[in-house]
Design a protein around this motif. Structure first.
Motif, PDB file in Angstrom:
ATOM      1  N   GLU A 112       6.939  -4.133   6.527  1.00  0.00           N
ATOM      2  CA  GLU A 112       8.068  -3.262   6.232  1.00  0.00           C
ATOM      3  C   GLU A 112       7.516  -1.888   5.863  1.00  0.00           C
ATOM      4  O   GLU A 112       6.588  -1.782   5.057  1.00  0.00           O
ATOM      5  N   ILE A 113       8.072  -0.847   6.463  1.00  0.00           N
ATOM      6  CA  ILE A 113       7.593   0.514   6.197  1.00  0.00           C
ATOM      7  C   ILE A 113       8.714   1.344   5.590  1.00  0.00           C
ATOM      8  O   ILE A 113       9.821   1.365   6.105  1.00  0.00           O
ATOM      9  N   ILE A 114       8.415   1.983   4.491  1.00  0.00           N
ATOM     10  CA  ILE A 114       9.400   2.834   3.821  1.00  0.00           C
ATOM     11  C   ILE A 114       8.846   4.252   3.789  1.00  0.00           C
ATOM     12  O   ILE A 114       7.681   4.464   3.458  1.00  0.00           O
ATOM     13  N   GLY A 115       9.700   5.192   4.127  1.00  0.00           N
ATOM     14  CA  GLY A 115       9.267   6.591   4.095  1.00  0.00           C
ATOM     15  C   GLY A 115       8.631   6.975   5.402  1.00  0.00           C
ATOM     16  O   GLY A 115       8.986   6.479   6.458  1.00  0.00           O
ATOM     17  N   ASN A 116       7.648   7.823   5.284  1.00  0.00           N
ATOM     18  CA  ASN A 116       7.070   8.487   6.426  1.00  0.00           C
ATOM     19  C   ASN A 116       5.975   7.653   7.082  1.00  0.00           C
ATOM     20  O   ASN A 116       4.838   7.646   6.616  1.00  0.00           O
ATOM     21  N   SER A 174      -4.678   2.495  -4.224  1.00  0.00           N
ATOM     22  CA  SER A 174      -3.227   2.481  -3.990  1.00  0.00           C
ATOM     23  C   SER A 174      -2.787   1.196  -3.298  1.00  0.00           C
ATOM     24  O   SER A 174      -1.890   1.198  -2.463  1.00  0.00           O
ATOM     25  N   VAL A 175      -3.455   0.103  -3.665  1.00  0.00           N
ATOM     26  CA  VAL A 175      -3.184  -1.193  -3.046  1.00  0.00           C
ATOM     27  C   VAL A 175      -2.877  -2.245  -4.107  1.00  0.00           C
ATOM     28  O   VAL A 175      -3.634  -2.402  -5.067  1.00  0.00           O
ATOM     29  N   VAL A 227       0.860  -1.190   0.000  1.00  0.00           N
ATOM     30  CA  VAL A 227       0.000   0.000   0.000  1.00  0.00           C
ATOM     31  C   VAL A 227       0.889   1.231   0.000  1.00  0.00           C
ATOM     32  O   VAL A 227       1.914   1.260   0.670  1.00  0.00           O
ATOM     33  N   TYR A 228       0.511   2.231  -0.762  1.00  0.00           N
ATOM     34  CA  TYR A 228       1.338   3.440  -0.759  1.00  0.00           C
ATOM     35  C   TYR A 228       0.488   4.691  -0.599  1.00  0.00           C
ATOM     36  O   TYR A 228      -0.706   4.699  -0.887  1.00  0.00           O
ATOM     37  N   ASP A 229       1.150   5.703  -0.113  1.00  0.00           N
ATOM     38  CA  ASP A 229       0.531   7.005   0.022  1.00  0.00           C
ATOM     39  C   ASP A 229       1.571   8.011  -0.474  1.00  0.00           C
ATOM     40  O   ASP A 229       2.615   8.180   0.153  1.00  0.00           O
ATOM     41  N   VAL A 277      -5.518   2.999   5.319  1.00  0.00           N
ATOM     42  CA  VAL A 277      -5.122   1.649   5.715  1.00  0.00           C
ATOM     43  C   VAL A 277      -5.120   1.513   7.239  1.00  0.00           C
ATOM     44  O   VAL A 277      -4.532   2.334   7.938  1.00  0.00           O
ATOM     45  N   ASN A 316       2.538   9.126   7.974  1.00  0.00           N
ATOM     46  CA  ASN A 316       2.348  10.281   7.098  1.00  0.00           C
ATOM     47  C   ASN A 316       1.821  11.532   7.789  1.00  0.00           C
ATOM     48  O   ASN A 316       1.142  12.345   7.180  1.00  0.00           O
ATOM     49  N   GLN A 347      -1.866   4.153   7.628  1.00  0.00           N
ATOM     50  CA  GLN A 347      -1.595   4.959   6.431  1.00  0.00           C
ATOM     51  C   GLN A 347      -2.922   5.555   5.989  1.00  0.00           C
ATOM     52  O   GLN A 347      -3.980   5.077   6.398  1.00  0.00           O
ATOM     53  N   ASN A 348      -2.839   6.532   5.152  1.00  0.00           N
ATOM     54  CA  ASN A 348      -4.010   7.259   4.662  1.00  0.00           C
ATOM     55  C   ASN A 348      -5.348   6.496   4.773  1.00  0.00           C
ATOM     56  O   ASN A 348      -6.190   6.852   5.578  1.00  0.00           O
ATOM     57  N   ASP A 380       6.037  10.789   1.645  1.00  0.00           N
ATOM     58  CA  ASP A 380       5.414   9.586   1.090  1.00  0.00           C
ATOM     59  C   ASP A 380       5.639   8.387   2.005  1.00  0.00           C
ATOM     60  O   ASP A 380       6.556   8.381   2.823  1.00  0.00           O
ATOM     61  N   SER A 381       4.815   7.382   1.821  1.00  0.00           N
ATOM     62  CA  SER A 381       5.080   6.133   2.540  1.00  0.00           C
ATOM     63  C   SER A 381       4.624   4.915   1.741  1.00  0.00           C
ATOM     64  O   SER A 381       3.679   4.977   0.956  1.00  0.00           O
ATOM     65  N   ILE A 382       5.360   3.857   1.939  1.00  0.00           N
ATOM     66  CA  ILE A 382       5.016   2.550   1.354  1.00  0.00           C
ATOM     67  C   ILE A 382       5.004   1.556   2.506  1.00  0.00           C
ATOM     68  O   ILE A 382       5.945   1.531   3.297  1.00  0.00           O
ATOM     69  N   ILE A 383       3.961   0.777   2.598  1.00  0.00           N
ATOM     70  CA  ILE A 383       3.928  -0.283   3.607  1.00  0.00           C
ATOM     71  C   ILE A 383       3.769  -1.611   2.882  1.00  0.00           C
ATOM     72  O   ILE A 383       2.915  -1.742   1.991  1.00  0.00           O
TER      73      ILE A 383
END
Lengths: 87, 87
Positions: free
Chosen positions: B74-78, A31-32, A6-8, B32, B81, B29-30, A58-61
């Motif tokens: 795993e979390i990448i970025g913020n 975004s999934v 999932v990304y934001d 999620v 958010n 997340q947004n 931004d974030s990606i999980i």
């Protein structure tokens, strides 16, 4: 392994991220993404995302499971949200 | 059980869904959420969502796992958010 990603992302980077993820995974909601992927391919995806990702915004999980069958999926409402028709 | 819940809602229903999910799960997340929840509580959440959800436009996807440890995150970025500061 099976992953859910999932990304934001900031508006300017959303289209890029979508295009990138579609190369590796199946799109299931706005975004999934989900799908079978190897560690190597996932690293490839993430290193490409890192080139444009803004880590402060931004974030990606990623959720990783060794086996897809360990996860049960339930969908309510509009599967895929007609996203394909928007692009 | 442990669940990941992702939603995609029309603009007018997003705030309602967010508020509802926050009663039952952890916001990561947004759109999620994740967390431990019973089948009964999940049904409660979904029946409340069904009251305002537009099935032709909106979607909710739930991934259920018997054990949280079957999923690696795993979390990448913020992380998160800075969503809390927006509300």
């Amino acid at each position: 392994m099976y992953v859910i990603l999932v990304y934001d992302m900031g508006e300017k980077r959303v289209a890029k991220m979508l295009k990138l993820c579609r190369k590796y995974l199946n799109w299931i909601q706005n975004s999934v993404f989900e799908g079978e992927i190897t560690e190597v391919k996932l690293k490839e995806l993430l290193s490409q995302a890192n080139m444009f990702l803004k880590p402060e915004k931004d974030s990606i999980i990623i959720f990783k499971s060794r086996e897809e069958r360990w996860l049960e999926k339930e969908i309510i409402g509009n599967e895929k949200n007609n996203l394909d028709t928007l692009l």
